[in-house]
Design a protein around this motif. Structure first.
Motif: not given
Length: 489
Positions: A191-199
């Motif tokens: 949840x802290x490391x979510x972002x465009x790339x991981x999405x």
């Protein structure tokens, strides 16, 4: 000393009541809160990071096979017999459930899928993504916009959306990334490391696994649609698909095109377009507009003087729904006696009805979702978000992917002025001149076609185009799927 509106908005975002359920931070936020938070974070960067998403995402992982889990029997288990309170005469199949995208982390994405009532086998597959970032495609897209049902004012029963997009396609709604809606992870750092790339990576992994669960859609024409911050999600997922289709050891997704409504594409043009929209629609003073035009350079980051005039502009807006500047506000959070739903008269309290409905235990059970506290938007950390997605749009144009951008013309958050500035910056040749398009003997909006991209407006629609103009939205998406501009008469 009176706190400026922009500062107060940021403070309120930080103080929103949050609750922890299985790691996700669930907040009573909405799409505009989440987008405002991201925009606010940009103001601390001078100059902002301008590296394109395609450059950030380059790596060997684009061509490595992704996790594919066993899917035997899961499609049958995911079939929804009936949603609580649904109207009689439902004539299409619907499914809901989880797809594992990372078994080690325990990361599961939730989906809702509705097939077309007639000739579903001959119709394309359309994926819908809401933005935020961190907002639910089930709560917004499916239950308030283009899905087959809307929630009545009692928060318990549904009525039919006669202009649902599953009239013309088989529609898949994905709650992404993990931590949004019913989607979750057993690893809190996700949840802290979510972002465009991981999405983008997780959405791609979801699709490959989902296609194993629903193999008859493997060769079907596939389109990606969405709105708002999906101006990032949609092009990034399309780019990921095209890149990874080069891997011959896994399913090739038959991507044909993308369509994005009121898209957040580029920080510079979005900010300029937003304030120009405010002034041209009588929402800002000449003084604020002149100050912004004189002192603000959104490419290098706002100065203190620029910020002062922006704060003045926000203050001058007053208490309006910036998603639809002419819409009434919701006056009560309380549920009401169930009234007959009118699809052409969008209820400003619909968010409350949907929240109530999706938190009913019997509804979560029918959707095959975990028993949890559902929220329309969750407060996730956001590790990466490029300031512009226009380089990725250029790459998709070069690939021959069909690209449509459409804008409700009374949205003040991601306004049509911003989209036009973004498209104009691409300097594409015009192939079909700007003209009105028609639906039911009235102007439905305006459209212009460029080499590799079409831009359409929807007259009288706010940020969530299918909510405010469901008939015109269906007519527009039908034209998009057919690969032809909407009618000129």
């Amino acid at each position: 000393m009176r706190m400026k509106v922009a500062q107060l908005t940021w403070l309120l975002l930080m103080l929103l009541p949050c609750h922890h359920f299985f790691f996700p931070i669930v907040c009573t936020a909405n799409q505009i809160d989440n987008l405002n938070k991201l925009i606010k974070s940009r103001r601390s960067k001078s100059p902002p990071v301008a590296q394109s998403w395609a450059e950030l995402a380059v790596g060997d992982e684009h061509y490595s096979p992704v996790y594919i889990g066993p899917q035997d029997g899961l499609r049958k288990a995911d079939k929804i017999r009936a949603l609580p309170g649904q109207p009689e005469g439902v004539d299409f199949d619907q499914y809901g459930g989880y797809v594992t995208v990372d078994p080690k982390a325990g990361r599961e994405l939730f989906y809702y899928f509705v097939e077309s009532p007639q000739k579903s086998s001959s119709k394309p597959l359309v994926l819908w993504l809401n933005g935020g970032p961190g907002c639910s495609s089930l709560g917004y897209g499916a239950m308030e916009e283009l899905g087959p049902f809307r929630v009545k004012s009692d928060g318990k029963t549904l009525f039919r959306n006669d202009y649902a997009w599953n009239n013309v396609a088989n529609v898949l709604f994905l709650e992404s990334p993990a931590g949004v809606g019913f989607s979750y992870s057993n690893t809190s750092s996700d949840y802290d490391n979510a972002g465009d790339k991981s999405t983008a990576n997780d959405s791609y992994t979801f699709l490959l696994n989902w296609l194993e669960r629903f193999p008859k859609y493997k060769t079907r024409d596939f389109f990606i649609t969405g709105e708002s911050y999906a101006g990032h999600y949609v092009p990034q997922l399309a780019y990921t698909i095209l890149s990874r289709n080069k891997n011959t050891n896994q399913t090739k997704i038959n991507l044909k095109g993308i369509a994005i409504g009121n898209a957040w594409l580029d920080d510079n043009t979005n900010n300029k377009g937003q304030f120009d929209f405010y002034w041209t629609h009588g929402l800002n003073s000449d003084e604020a507009n002149a100050g912004i035009n004189k002192y603000c350079d959104f490419l290098t980051g706002p100065s203190d003087t620029c910020t002062k005039y922006q704060d003045q502009a926000y203050d001058e807006l007053g208490n309006i729904d910036v998603y639809n500047i002419y819409a009434p506000l919701c006056q009560s959070n309380a549920m009401k006696t169930a009234s007959t739903g009118f699809i052409n008269n969008f209820d400003p309290c619909t968010d409350n009805y949907v929240n109530s409905y999706l938190n009913l235990a019997e509804v979560q059970k029918a959707f095959h979702a975990r028993n949890t506290s559902w929220s329309a938007c969750n407060d996730l950390g956001w590790a990466d978000a490029p300031t512009t997605i226009l380089p990725t749009i250029k790459q998709l144009i070069a690939s021959g992917t069909r690209i449509w951008l459409y804008s409700g013309d009374i949205d003040g958050r991601c306004p049509v002025t911003a989209t036009r500035y973004a498209v104009n910056s691409l300097k594409l040749p015009v192939t079909t001149d700007y003209r009105p398009w028609y639906y039911d003997n009235e102007v439905g909006g305006f459209v212009v076609e460029y080499q590799g991209l079409a831009l359409a407006t929807v007259r009288g629609a706010g940020h969530e185009v299918p909510s405010y103009q469901p008939e015109r939205a269906l007519a527009l998406i039908s034209s998009f799927l057919q690969g032809k501009l909407p009618p000129s008469n």
